[in-house]
Design an enzyme around this catalytic site. Structure first.
Site, mmCIF file in Angstrom:
data_model
loop_
_atom_site.group_PDB
_atom_site.id
_atom_site.type_symbol
_atom_site.label_atom_id
_atom_site.label_comp_id
_atom_site.label_asym_id
_atom_site.label_seq_id
_atom_site.Cartn_x
_atom_site.Cartn_y
_atom_site.Cartn_z
ATOM 1 N N GLU A 97 0.984 -1.568 -0.106
ATOM 2 C CA GLU A 97 0.102 -0.165 0.139
ATOM 3 C C GLU A 97 1.063 1.165 -0.178
ATOM 4 O O GLU A 97 2.072 1.332 1.146
ATOM 5 C CB GLU A 97 -0.689 -0.001 1.569
ATOM 6 N N ASP A 99 -0.076 5.213 0.885
ATOM 7 C CA ASP A 99 -0.966 6.022 1.305
ATOM 8 C C ASP A 99 -0.420 7.474 1.194
ATOM 9 O O ASP A 99 0.679 8.332 1.707
ATOM 10 C CB ASP A 99 -0.680 6.320 2.853
ATOM 11 N N GLU A 101 -2.375 11.417 2.357
ATOM 12 C CA GLU A 101 -3.448 11.606 3.242
ATOM 13 C C GLU A 101 -3.649 13.506 3.504
ATOM 14 O O GLU A 101 -2.523 13.465 3.799
ATOM 15 C CB GLU A 101 -3.810 10.574 4.682
#
Ligand SMILES: *[C@@H]1O[C@H](CO)[C@@H](O)[C@H](O)[C@H]1NC(C)=O
Length: 228
Positions: A97, A99, A101
């Site tokens: 993953e 990310d 954010e």
């Protein structure tokens, strides 16, 4: 074959793929009950959050490596408690993953930009930044550049983080599980100039780094932290 997702969870924010993307062809809404909409002939995506819930979409195609550019304008005013995110992910316990954010804040206080990389289910590699502009005033381009040697996070073309492949030193790197994204092939190192700019961003705007977290230091730092 694993299924994978490119997801966006957004609050009243407009998102568009910068180059060559078409949300009608490439993506599908995964949740949001009408709160997410493809707009502007497929070039834009409107994701909103109301009192009950947000919205999200995922790409239809899965890729191994690529570059994704998202143009995002964050909501102004009180955004405390909201998280706007785009990420690449495979599935399963040992998933990979990447990310990006944005953690909202109360009116007048800055958003936090949060980044993380998981490889084979192993995450906890957070780095956090302040932005050098107000991300609610205009669209800015946030990019993930993912190739066999690097995961590079960039803001308006300036790299802010380069997670390198240190598999030779026993550090897992996301490179065998396909993830979904809007992509063109990309295989590029940062230039000397790109590195100098990244160091500048990291000196001035990084507010959290797992490699310098006293708790992590006490536990013994991950190997890549010593391979600077
Ligand atoms: C909100 O703003 C305060 C004050 O600038 C800052 O300390 C805090 O980290 C911010 N919170 C988030 C989630 O960005």
């Amino acid at each position: 074959m694993r299924t994978v997702a490119l997801g966006i969870v957004a609050m009243a924010c407009l998102v568009a793929v910068a180059r060559g993307g078409n949300f009608f062809q490439d993506s599908e809404m995964t949740w949001g009950d009408g709160r997410g909409k493809v707009v502007d002939g497929g070039r834009g995506l409107d994701l909103t959050l109301d009192k009950t819930s947000g919205s999200g979409f995922q790409s239809k195609t899965e890729y191994l490596f690529g570059k994704i550019d998202m143009q995002i304008k964050l909501v102004p005013g009180n955004s405390a408690g909201t998280v706007t995110t785009f990420y690449l992910s495979s599935q399963g316990a040992a998933h990979d993953e990447i990310d990006f954010e944005f953690l909202g804040n109360v009116t007048g206080e800055p958003y936090t930009l949060h980044t993380n990389v998981f490889a084979k289910g192993q995450g906890q590699r957070e780095q956090q930044f302040r932005l050098w502009f107000d991300p609610t005033k205009a669209f800015h381009t946030y990019s993930i550049i993912w190739n066999p040697q690097h995961v590079i996070f960039a803001v308006d073309g300036t790299a802010i983080r380069d997670f390198k492949n240190h598999e030779a030193r026993g550090v897992s790197f996301p490179k065998s599980q396909p993830m979904r994204l809007y992509a063109s092939w990309w295989n590029q190192e940062l230039s000397g100039m790109g590195y100098r700019r990244m160091r500048w961003v990291q000196r001035k705007f990084m507010i959290y780094n797992y490699c310098t977290d006293p708790k992590r230091v006490a536990q013994g730092l991950p190997a890549e932290c010593k391979l600077r």
